[in-house]
Motif scaffolding. Structure first.
Motif, PDB file in Angstrom:
ATOM      1  N   THR A 186      -4.167  13.158  13.061  1.00 19.15           N
ATOM      2  CA  THR A 186      -3.572  12.177  11.124  1.00 19.15           C
ATOM      3  C   THR A 186      -3.927  10.806  11.560  1.00 19.15           C
ATOM      4  O   THR A 186      -3.803  10.475  11.901  1.00 19.15           O
ATOM      5  CB  THR A 186      -2.170  12.645  11.576  1.00 19.15           C
ATOM      6  OG1 THR A 186      -2.420  12.039   9.841  1.00 19.15           O
ATOM      7  CG2 THR A 186      -1.115  12.244  12.234  1.00 19.15           C
ATOM      8  N   ARG A 187      -4.356  10.525  10.029  1.00 16.52           N
ATOM      9  CA  ARG A 187      -4.157   9.267   9.542  1.00 16.52           C
ATOM     10  C   ARG A 187      -3.217   8.697   8.897  1.00 16.52           C
ATOM     11  O   ARG A 187      -3.181   9.911   7.552  1.00 16.52           O
ATOM     12  CB  ARG A 187      -5.384   7.958   9.021  1.00 16.52           C
ATOM     13  CG  ARG A 187      -6.445   7.930  10.226  1.00 16.52           C
ATOM     14  CD  ARG A 187      -6.927   7.542  11.376  1.00 16.52           C
ATOM     15  NE  ARG A 187      -7.423   7.063  12.379  1.00 16.52           N
ATOM     16  CZ  ARG A 187      -8.687   7.023  12.357  1.00 16.52           C
ATOM     17  NH1 ARG A 187      -9.421   6.396  11.421  1.00 16.52           N
ATOM     18  NH2 ARG A 187      -9.397   6.898  13.260  1.00 16.52           N
ATOM     19  N   ILE A 188      -2.263   7.807   8.913  1.00 16.78           N
ATOM     20  CA  ILE A 188      -0.983   7.801   7.996  1.00 16.78           C
ATOM     21  C   ILE A 188      -1.993   6.098   7.145  1.00 16.78           C
ATOM     22  O   ILE A 188      -1.211   4.831   7.951  1.00 16.78           O
ATOM     23  CB  ILE A 188       0.573   7.428   8.374  1.00 16.78           C
ATOM     24  CG1 ILE A 188       0.142   9.316   9.964  1.00 16.78           C
ATOM     25  CG2 ILE A 188       1.580   6.980   7.562  1.00 16.78           C
ATOM     26  CD1 ILE A 188       1.082   8.874  10.413  1.00 16.78           C
ATOM     27  N   ILE A 189      -2.007   6.043   6.139  1.00 11.65           N
ATOM     28  CA  ILE A 189      -2.292   4.975   5.592  1.00 11.65           C
ATOM     29  C   ILE A 189      -1.025   4.798   4.425  1.00 11.65           C
ATOM     30  O   ILE A 189      -0.806   5.184   3.360  1.00 11.65           O
ATOM     31  CB  ILE A 189      -3.185   5.178   4.536  1.00 11.65           C
ATOM     32  CG1 ILE A 189      -4.693   6.086   6.160  1.00 11.65           C
ATOM     33  CG2 ILE A 189      -4.011   3.807   3.912  1.00 11.65           C
ATOM     34  CD1 ILE A 189      -5.645   6.261   5.595  1.00 11.65           C
ATOM     35  N   SER A 190      -1.272   3.248   3.904  1.00 13.83           N
ATOM     36  CA  SER A 190      -0.724   2.186   2.917  1.00 13.83           C
ATOM     37  C   SER A 190      -0.908   1.993   2.646  1.00 13.83           C
ATOM     38  O   SER A 190      -1.951   0.621   3.113  1.00 13.83           O
ATOM     39  CB  SER A 190       0.576   1.998   3.267  1.00 13.83           C
ATOM     40  OG  SER A 190       0.990   1.004   2.433  1.00 13.83           O
ATOM     41  N   MET A 191      -1.680   1.637   0.748  1.00 11.65           N
ATOM     42  CA  MET A 191      -2.830   0.459  -0.118  1.00 11.65           C
ATOM     43  C   MET A 191      -1.775   0.438  -1.278  1.00 11.65           C
ATOM     44  O   MET A 191      -1.528   1.329  -2.161  1.00 11.65           O
ATOM     45  CB  MET A 191      -3.442   1.643   0.458  1.00 11.65           C
ATOM     46  CG  MET A 191      -3.866   3.287  -1.220  1.00 11.65           C
ATOM     47  SD  MET A 191      -5.597   4.028  -0.230  1.00 11.65           S
ATOM     48  CE  MET A 191      -6.133   2.959  -1.687  1.00 11.65           C
ATOM     49  N   GLN A 192      -2.976  -0.621  -1.438  1.00  8.74           N
ATOM     50  CA  GLN A 192      -2.888  -1.205  -3.392  1.00  8.74           C
ATOM     51  C   GLN A 192      -3.823  -2.351  -3.839  1.00  8.74           C
ATOM     52  O   GLN A 192      -4.075  -3.207  -2.843  1.00  8.74           O
ATOM     53  CB  GLN A 192      -0.692  -1.015  -3.382  1.00  8.74           C
ATOM     54  CG  GLN A 192      -0.344  -2.771  -2.607  1.00  8.74           C
ATOM     55  CD  GLN A 192       0.990  -2.526  -3.007  1.00  8.74           C
ATOM     56  OE1 GLN A 192       2.045  -1.860  -2.451  1.00  8.74           O
ATOM     57  NE2 GLN A 192       1.190  -3.834  -2.964  1.00  8.74           N
ATOM     58  N   PRO A 193      -3.713  -2.321  -4.781  1.00 11.19           N
ATOM     59  CA  PRO A 193      -4.888  -3.253  -5.432  1.00 11.19           C
ATOM     60  C   PRO A 193      -3.627  -4.244  -5.133  1.00 11.19           C
ATOM     61  O   PRO A 193      -2.612  -4.775  -4.879  1.00 11.19           O
ATOM     62  CB  PRO A 193      -4.728  -2.788  -6.934  1.00 11.19           C
ATOM     63  CG  PRO A 193      -4.620  -1.767  -7.280  1.00 11.19           C
ATOM     64  CD  PRO A 193      -3.008  -1.066  -5.664  1.00 11.19           C
TER      65      PRO A 193
END
Length: 314
Positions: A186-193
């Motif tokens: 698994t890869r756990i990812i947080s992102m936003q512009p």
């Protein structure tokens, strides 16, 4: 149980930085004579029998000197922080049987119920086996979904029986993702512009904590969290920006030196193994081992800020 190391990538892909991969956590012990020099070189740390990776320490956003990488919104297109994890007791992708991959998917999917109880993380799981070609294409083009185009991963056997038991959990605002069986389990990812590294990082930390309360992941005192590729050991944390820097794009020697000075990695915006074109780059921290999670984010933030300052001064 016999332990193996995958060397197929370095046979078939002569330009790959590190061409061998672990097939299970114990491979790093059995083949330490092979892995340790590569780990030392990549993460810039000594590798001896006494080496111990720091205990996990996510710290707090208050520890970040820089909370917005680009307050004026001129350069940073988006910010992302991710970690990789592998379930304890299972081999890695290149040795994972179909039955084991199904169990990995089931165990990870069972954690999503807890995420759905928290408004910021509420979303749904999308299986690669059932999504349409158009849905998959759209998710890849918007940088939400992984694909199976990395030549080194293919050589190492990661993509066997694609797309069986692979998928992605996406929250409703498309700012928190959980990949299942891309490279690691698994890869756990947080992102936003934009450049709000503080918001991205705090969202990741809380999401990781929710998941880690429910599962046990492969970890050792010496190496930290244990992953398929030695470049991702330790914190496994990769904090990155997509950044448009046309002046530095025309002065790649200056950009290269900045990245070396701040332990940053530059690659194309379409993911690992993709080419670098134009004036927009994916820039991230390179070292993941020998420092804590919060230290890795601080290192990345300082480097990106230095790059923006240089871009403005050219």
């Amino acid at each position: 149980m016999a332990h193996h190391v995958s060397i197929q990538a370095c046979i078939e892909q002569l330009d790959v930085e590190i061409g061998f991969r672990a097939t299970d956590p114990d491979a790093y012990v059995t083949f330490g004579a092979l892995f340790d020099p590569a780990i030392k070189d990549y993460h810039k740390i000594p590798m001896n029998a006494d080496i111990r990776h720091p205990s996990p320490s996510f710290g707090s956003v208050d520890d970040l000197d820089i909370k917005d990488l680009d307050p004026d919104g001129k350069y940073v297109i988006s910010t992302r922080v991710r970690v990789g994890r592998n379930l304890d007791g299972f081999p890695f992708q290149s040795l994972l049987s179909d039955d084991e991959r199904a169990k990995v998917e089931t165990r990870l999917k069972n954690t999503f119920g807890q995420l759905q109880l928290v408004k910021e993380y509420d979303g749904e799981y999308h299986s690669l086996e059932t999504m349409t070609e158009a849905e998959e294409k759209n998710l890849i083009e918007t940088h939400l979904l992984f694909n199976h185009s990395n030549s080194a991963s293919r050589s190492a056997g990661v993509y066997r029986n694609w797309p069986m038991n692979r998928g992605i959990y996406i929250n409703k605002t498309k700012t928190f993702l959980v990949w299942i069986s891309e490279t690691d389990h698994t890869r756990i990812i947080s992102m936003q512009p934009g450049g709000r590294i503080d918001q991205v990082y705090s969202r990741l930390v809380e999401g990781v904590r929710i998941i880690e309360k429910q599962l046990r992941f492969a970890h050792s005192d010496r190496l930290g969290y244990i992953t398929f590729c030695p470049t991702n050991l330790g914190t496994t944390l990769r904090a990155s920006v997509h950044i448009k820097i046309p002046k530095l794009a025309a002065n790649k020697e200056v950009l290269g030196k900045l990245c070396d000075d701040y332990n940053l990695q530059v690659r194309g915006i379409d993911g690992d193994g993709t080419g670098i074109f134009g004036d927009t780059f994916d820039i991230s921290n390179k070292r993941r081992m020998g420092l804590t999670e919060i230290q890795a984010v601080v290192e990345m933030a300082a480097g990106v800020k230095a790059i923006i300052n240089e871009e403005e001064n050219l």
